[in-house]
Design an enzyme around this catalytic site. Sequence first.
Site, PDB file in Angstrom:
ATOM      1  N   MET A  27      42.294  36.770  33.235  1.00  0.00           N
ATOM      2  CA  MET A  27      41.379  37.703  32.642  1.00  0.00           C
ATOM      3  C   MET A  27      40.038  37.259  33.413  1.00  0.00           C
ATOM      4  SD  MET A  27      41.946  38.434  28.693  1.00  0.00           S
ATOM      5  CE  MET A  27      42.788  36.929  28.353  1.00  0.00           C
ATOM      6  N   ALA A  28      39.310  38.061  34.090  1.00  0.00           N
ATOM      7  CA  ALA A  28      38.356  37.665  34.931  1.00  0.00           C
ATOM      8  C   ALA A  28      37.186  37.114  34.025  1.00  0.00           C
ATOM      9  CB  ALA A  28      37.524  38.615  35.935  1.00  0.00           C
ATOM     10  N   CYS A 111      45.648  45.851  37.727  1.00  0.00           N
ATOM     11  CA  CYS A 111      44.226  45.827  37.697  1.00  0.00           C
ATOM     12  C   CYS A 111      43.590  47.403  37.629  1.00  0.00           C
ATOM     13  CB  CYS A 111      43.245  45.033  38.535  1.00  0.00           C
ATOM     14  SG  CYS A 111      41.715  45.064  38.224  1.00  0.00           S
ATOM     15  N   LYS A 152      52.913  41.497  38.114  1.00  0.00           N
ATOM     16  CA  LYS A 152      52.498  42.182  36.854  1.00  0.00           C
ATOM     17  C   LYS A 152      52.011  43.488  37.358  1.00  0.00           C
ATOM     18  CE  LYS A 152      49.613  41.133  32.887  1.00  0.00           C
ATOM     19  NZ  LYS A 152      48.578  42.456  32.947  1.00  0.00           N
ATOM     20  N   ASN A 216      53.659  43.422  27.989  1.00  0.00           N
ATOM     21  CA  ASN A 216      52.323  42.985  27.655  1.00  0.00           C
ATOM     22  C   ASN A 216      51.604  44.499  27.195  1.00  0.00           C
ATOM     23  OD1 ASN A 216      49.301  43.017  29.881  1.00  0.00           O
ATOM     24  ND2 ASN A 216      49.419  42.091  28.083  1.00  0.00           N
ATOM     25  N   GLY A 217      50.634  44.366  26.175  1.00  0.00           N
ATOM     26  CA  GLY A 217      50.138  45.506  25.649  1.00  0.00           C
ATOM     27  C   GLY A 217      50.153  45.591  24.263  1.00  0.00           C
ATOM     28  N   ASP A 218      48.930  45.309  23.589  1.00  0.00           N
ATOM     29  CA  ASP A 218      48.817  45.630  21.920  1.00  0.00           C
ATOM     30  C   ASP A 218      49.899  44.568  21.245  1.00  0.00           C
ATOM     31  OD1 ASP A 218      47.306  47.851  22.280  1.00  0.00           O
ATOM     32  OD2 ASP A 218      48.905  49.069  22.125  1.00  0.00           O
ATOM     33  N   ARG A 241      44.007  40.419  25.757  1.00  0.00           N
ATOM     34  CA  ARG A 241      42.698  40.427  24.854  1.00  0.00           C
ATOM     35  C   ARG A 241      43.206  40.087  23.358  1.00  0.00           C
ATOM     36  NH1 ARG A 241      41.885  46.334  24.473  1.00  0.00           N
ATOM     37  NH2 ARG A 241      44.008  46.303  24.956  1.00  0.00           N
TER      38      ARG A 241
END
Length: 366
Positions: A27-28, A111, A152, A216-218, A241
């Site tokens: 994550m940037a 991205c 990814k 990946n996700g939620d 996140r």
Amino acid sequence: MPDNGRMKLPLVVGGVVVDPPVVLAPMAGVTNLAFRSLCREQGAGLFVSEMVTARALVEDDPKSRRLMTFGHEERPRSLQLYSTDPGVIARAVTRIREQDLADHVDLNFGCPARKVTRKGGGAALPWKSDLFARVVSSAVDAARGRFPVSVKMRMGIDSQHLTYLEAGRVAAESGVAWVALHARTAEQYYGGRADWEAIARLKELLAPNGTPVLGNGDIWSAADALAVMEQTGCDGVVIGRGCLGRPWLFGQLSDAFAGLPVRPDPDLAEVIATYRRHAELLMASFGEHVGSREIRKHHAWYFKGFRVSGGIRQGLGMVESLADVDRMIADIDTDQPARLASGRRGRSSGARRVILPEGWLESRTA
């Protein structure tokens, strides 16, 4: 996958087994050395750097060198690269191999940022199936088996232009170590619900090949991580996140994958101590001037759900030193219980138009 009550991912990176099968998503502006160190203190897994542009690495750009800084005890050293040019990605991976700059390379095809997709990169690139194949195979070939290369990606550009199954097959045939799927399209950005069924479909497709699939996700909690693995059969998870302001999530994941009772969320005093530790690591890594500015964005994530006055929050967003941090957190009322910290955090904006190069969707070939 079950193995005497444990979930195992048969994955070796730089000679180190990734156990539990948990990967920190790049994550940037977040997954710098300080944050990776903090997450590693909390639990185990693979902790990937911020994304580095392959061309900048080849040209020895000073900013890229900083992004590639790893701690002395940071093993395996995991680096994410971005490129749309097979020749450039090959030179970048060759340099990594020859100069021993990392133990693992991840290729970014997920991205959704406009500045990336408008150049045909990130989540846009797999649409050009021949170019995608060349970029991936060039990286794998340049590594020469010295370290693993992974991919990814997202499901595709939008619901009408899905690419993940074909791209996953091509990546697996190219010899990648694993394929990680963020189960959203670029158009979805970070909104809506992740489609875990897509992860299951990709896992089913790649199962005969034996290439691991990471979901990946939620994934906001340890329970979510176990649920996605149970529902999809995937081999591990990628955490993005969900760990913002919650580096202790990696400790909870370690517990869950070991079949142990999952440690509870920390109370506010522990959250403050972790936040302060994060600030200390940032300033040690970047110096007080830059480090103090880096910590400013994190207070909203750490203190989400707690009663922290607007004045303190405003002050934490303006700190210029560790002393400023200490002065602000000293005024927080710590007589508050742990709050339910799972749930959305970070970017959550919904669908947006994907910016692509002119005529990008007219053909699958570059």
